[in-house]
Design a protein around this motif. Structure first.
Motif, mmCIF file in Angstrom:
data_model
loop_
_atom_site.group_PDB
_atom_site.id
_atom_site.type_symbol
_atom_site.label_atom_id
_atom_site.label_comp_id
_atom_site.label_asym_id
_atom_site.label_seq_id
_atom_site.Cartn_x
_atom_site.Cartn_y
_atom_site.Cartn_z
ATOM 1 N N MET A 1 0.852 -1.199 0.000
ATOM 2 C CA MET A 1 0.000 0.000 0.000
ATOM 3 C C MET A 1 0.885 1.245 0.000
ATOM 4 O O MET A 1 1.810 1.352 0.804
ATOM 5 C CB MET A 1 -0.898 -0.031 1.232
ATOM 6 N N THR A 2 0.627 2.160 -0.901
ATOM 7 C CA THR A 2 1.476 3.347 -0.971
ATOM 8 C C THR A 2 1.173 4.274 0.209
ATOM 9 O O THR A 2 0.138 4.167 0.855
ATOM 10 C CB THR A 2 1.221 4.152 -2.264
ATOM 11 N N ASP A 3 2.083 5.192 0.422
ATOM 12 C CA ASP A 3 1.925 6.112 1.529
ATOM 13 C C ASP A 3 0.688 6.988 1.344
ATOM 14 O O ASP A 3 -0.065 7.259 2.270
ATOM 15 C CB ASP A 3 3.191 6.976 1.605
ATOM 16 N N ARG A 4 0.501 7.374 0.080
ATOM 17 C CA ARG A 4 -0.638 8.229 -0.232
ATOM 18 C C ARG A 4 -1.948 7.488 0.047
ATOM 19 O O ARG A 4 -2.898 8.067 0.591
ATOM 20 C CB ARG A 4 -0.543 8.617 -1.711
ATOM 21 N N THR A 5 -1.980 6.209 -0.329
ATOM 22 C CA THR A 5 -3.164 5.392 -0.059
ATOM 23 C C THR A 5 -3.437 5.329 1.433
ATOM 24 O O THR A 5 -4.578 5.477 1.875
ATOM 25 C CB THR A 5 -2.936 3.959 -0.588
ATOM 26 N N LYS A 6 -2.377 5.131 2.200
ATOM 27 C CA LYS A 6 -2.531 5.046 3.660
ATOM 28 C C LYS A 6 -3.088 6.339 4.224
ATOM 29 O O LYS A 6 -3.997 6.333 5.046
ATOM 30 C CB LYS A 6 -1.180 4.762 4.319
ATOM 31 N N ARG A 7 -2.527 7.442 3.758
ATOM 32 C CA ARG A 7 -2.992 8.727 4.294
ATOM 33 C C ARG A 7 -4.431 8.982 3.896
ATOM 34 O O ARG A 7 -5.226 9.488 4.678
ATOM 35 C CB ARG A 7 -2.094 9.879 3.810
ATOM 36 N N PHE A 8 -4.742 8.582 2.660
ATOM 37 C CA PHE A 8 -6.120 8.768 2.218
ATOM 38 C C PHE A 8 -7.080 7.967 3.094
ATOM 39 O O PHE A 8 -8.095 8.474 3.565
ATOM 40 C CB PHE A 8 -6.281 8.350 0.753
ATOM 41 N N GLU A 9 -6.734 6.713 3.327
ATOM 42 C CA GLU A 9 -7.641 5.861 4.104
ATOM 43 C C GLU A 9 -7.766 6.361 5.539
ATOM 44 O O GLU A 9 -8.844 6.329 6.124
ATOM 45 C CB GLU A 9 -7.166 4.409 4.057
ATOM 46 N N ALA A 10 -6.648 6.826 6.085
ATOM 47 C CA ALA A 10 -6.695 7.341 7.458
ATOM 48 C C ALA A 10 -7.579 8.580 7.544
ATOM 49 O O ALA A 10 -8.259 8.813 8.531
ATOM 50 C CB ALA A 10 -5.288 7.657 7.957
ATOM 51 N N ALA A 11 -7.593 9.386 6.468
ATOM 52 C CA ALA A 11 -8.389 10.615 6.485
ATOM 53 C C ALA A 11 -9.849 10.344 6.150
ATOM 54 O O ALA A 11 -10.749 10.957 6.727
ATOM 55 C CB ALA A 11 -7.814 11.627 5.489
ATOM 56 N N ALA A 12 -10.094 9.416 5.218
ATOM 57 C CA ALA A 12 -11.446 9.292 4.649
ATOM 58 C C ALA A 12 -12.282 8.170 5.265
ATOM 59 O O ALA A 12 -13.486 8.321 5.438
ATOM 60 C CB ALA A 12 -11.345 9.098 3.139
ATOM 61 N N LEU A 13 -11.647 7.052 5.596
ATOM 62 C CA LEU A 13 -12.450 5.912 6.061
ATOM 63 C C LEU A 13 -13.187 6.145 7.383
ATOM 64 O O LEU A 13 -14.277 5.617 7.560
ATOM 65 C CB LEU A 13 -11.600 4.638 6.126
ATOM 66 N N PRO A 14 -12.620 6.933 8.302
ATOM 67 C CA PRO A 14 -13.379 7.147 9.540
ATOM 68 C C PRO A 14 -14.745 7.809 9.290
ATOM 69 O O PRO A 14 -15.629 7.725 10.123
ATOM 70 C CB PRO A 14 -12.476 8.075 10.355
ATOM 71 N N HIS A 15 -14.912 8.451 8.146
ATOM 72 C CA HIS A 15 -16.176 9.144 7.870
ATOM 73 C C HIS A 15 -17.116 8.313 7.004
ATOM 74 O O HIS A 15 -18.099 8.818 6.473
ATOM 75 C CB HIS A 15 -15.899 10.486 7.187
ATOM 76 N N LEU A 16 -16.796 7.025 6.870
ATOM 77 C CA LEU A 16 -17.585 6.199 5.951
ATOM 78 C C LEU A 16 -19.059 6.097 6.362
ATOM 79 O O LEU A 16 -19.945 6.181 5.515
ATOM 80 C CB LEU A 16 -16.958 4.797 5.843
ATOM 81 N N ASP A 17 -19.310 5.926 7.661
ATOM 82 C CA ASP A 17 -20.706 5.815 8.080
ATOM 83 C C ASP A 17 -21.481 7.097 7.778
ATOM 84 O O ASP A 17 -22.608 7.054 7.304
ATOM 85 C CB ASP A 17 -20.801 5.482 9.579
ATOM 86 N N ALA A 18 -20.855 8.232 8.054
ATOM 87 C CA ALA A 18 -21.510 9.516 7.767
ATOM 88 C C ALA A 18 -21.731 9.674 6.266
ATOM 89 O O ALA A 18 -22.786 10.135 5.828
ATOM 90 C CB ALA A 18 -20.662 10.669 8.297
#
Lengths: 181, 220
Positions: A1-18
């Motif tokens: 997993m690239t660094d950018r992918t990791k940062r994206f997931e860390a930023a975006a996935l917590p808001h998935l339910d919303a």
């Protein structure tokens, strides 16, 4: 997993339910909401470089909201207020009798069944539904809602007031009908 | 203008009763897979490659600058590292459908569950009445310690409360800050290090930390 992918997931996935909740309320369909959210996340990932840090939630919700609107547009459901006319909607009359009953309203709201409340929210025009969901469920500030919907803060406030008035009227009216009045 | 206070009953009814649609199982993994598939294609020649490269290098500089600034301004290295670990554990708990090993809102179920698994006894309390219901517990590993992760919910947001023992008082840590968009609050008391992480806003997280600090180590 690239660094950018990791940062994206860390930023975006917590808001998935919303994100899913918003899409589901806008589209009123499980499968479509699912598809739209997945597509929106992919879009967000592609444009992640344009995200300038800070709180990812309004940024992400705006993408999800726009993806939902695109879907409604493409599937030919504009009738649902995609082409929103602020003036026209603001002039719609809400019966005064429904608004001038604060006390019965409180009692009604305390007893109201979840299913009826859900149905009434689903029946709100899209432009009112979205501000209501963002405010009441996501507890966003007026400012954040303005960013998500891309309208001025003043418009957020007036739409929110309108959304609540329409919802109240719908709920009170329903009660009147069920009581046989 | 209809003020929020005036619409209290309606707001309360929506918050309490209207459906919050949780993301269906599998959507998280679906996105994870889709993003992973999309990531390598950015490097391939199919895309206007050098534009991406340019953007990437700009971004890399920005990240480097922000990382350097964070390191200088924020805190000593170990705080940064533990914060990173706590944020990573929090994200992981949300990502892989592994939020709790024991799902229960009953402190008398959660607390004994830890008993056979940790060499310390974390305080477990349900704060549903204050709007922070306990939803379960999990084992984790933070700062070279086995840690209890207590999972709470606040308006649909997840709060992970990590607890681990500090043997050496010098190493006890306290902070309250924001990292990668997550709020973090840490403190230590009675030989236990507490570290909260969540995307709920910082005031709410601080209020929650006060609840935890005020609570007795009940359900012993």
């Amino acid at each position: 997993m690239t660094d950018r992918t990791k940062r994206f997931e860390a930023a975006a996935l917590p808001h998935l339910d919303a994100a899913y909740n918003l899409a589901r309320w806008l589209l009123r369909d499980d499968q479509n909401a699912r598809d739209v959210v997945q597509e929106a996340y992919l879009r967000a990932f592609r444009f992640f470089d344009g995200f300038n840090g800070g709180d990812a939630r309004p940024w992400l919700m705006r993408i999800v909201r726009n993806a939902s609107y695109s879907w409604l547009h493409d599937s030919g459901r504009h009738a649902d207020g995609v082409e929103f006319d602020e003036d026209k909607h603001s002039q719609e009359q809400v019966s005064d009798s429904a608004l001038d009953r604060p006390n019965p309203e409180q009692a009604l709201l305390q007893k109201i069944e979840a299913a009826r409340l859900d149905a009434a929210i689903e029946d709100l025009p899209l432009a009112f539904r979205e501000v209501l969901i963002l405010r009441e469920m996501d507890e966003m500030s007026y400012d954040e809602i303005a960013q998500v919907v891309a309208i001025p803060v003043g418009t957020v406030m007036s739409r929110l007031a309108r959304a609540r008035a329409l919802l109240r009227a719908a709920l009170c009216q329903e009660r009147g009908e069920t009581n046989g009045r | 203008m209809v003020d929020d206070a005036e619409s209290g009953a309606l707001s309360a009814a929506i918050k309490r009763k209207a459906t919050r649609h949780a993301a269906p199982p599998g959507l998280r993994q679906g996105i994870h897979a889709a993003v992973a598939r999309a990531a390598p294609s950015e490097k391939s020649s199919g895309w206007p490659g050098w534009r991406w490269l340019q953007m990437a290098s700009t971004l890399a500089c920005a990240i480097l600058a922000s990382v350097l600034m964070t390191r200088i301004v924020l805190a000593p290295e170990d705080l940064v590292r533990v914060n990173d670990e706590v944020v990573a554990a929090h994200v992981r708990s949300l990502m892989v459908a592994h939020l709790e090993d024991i799902a229960s809102s009953d402190q008398h179920t959660v607390k004994p569950w830890f008993a056979g698994k940790l060499d310390f006894s974390p305080p477990v309390n349900d704060f549903a009445d204050q709007g922070f219901p306990l939803i379960g517990g999990r084992l984790d590993y933070i700062d070279k310690h086995f840690a209890a992760a207590l999972v709470y919910r606040r308006h649909g947001h997840v709060i992970n409360a990590f607890v681990w023992p500090v043997r050496d008082a010098d190493k006890a840590k306290a902070l309250s800050e924001t990292r990668d968009g997550f709020n973090l609050v840490a403190w230590s008391v009675s030989g236990l290090q507490f570290w909260l992480v969540s995307d709920v806003n910082s005031e709410e997280l601080r209020a929650f930390s006060q609840l935890l600090r005020g609570a007795k180590n009940s359900a012993q």
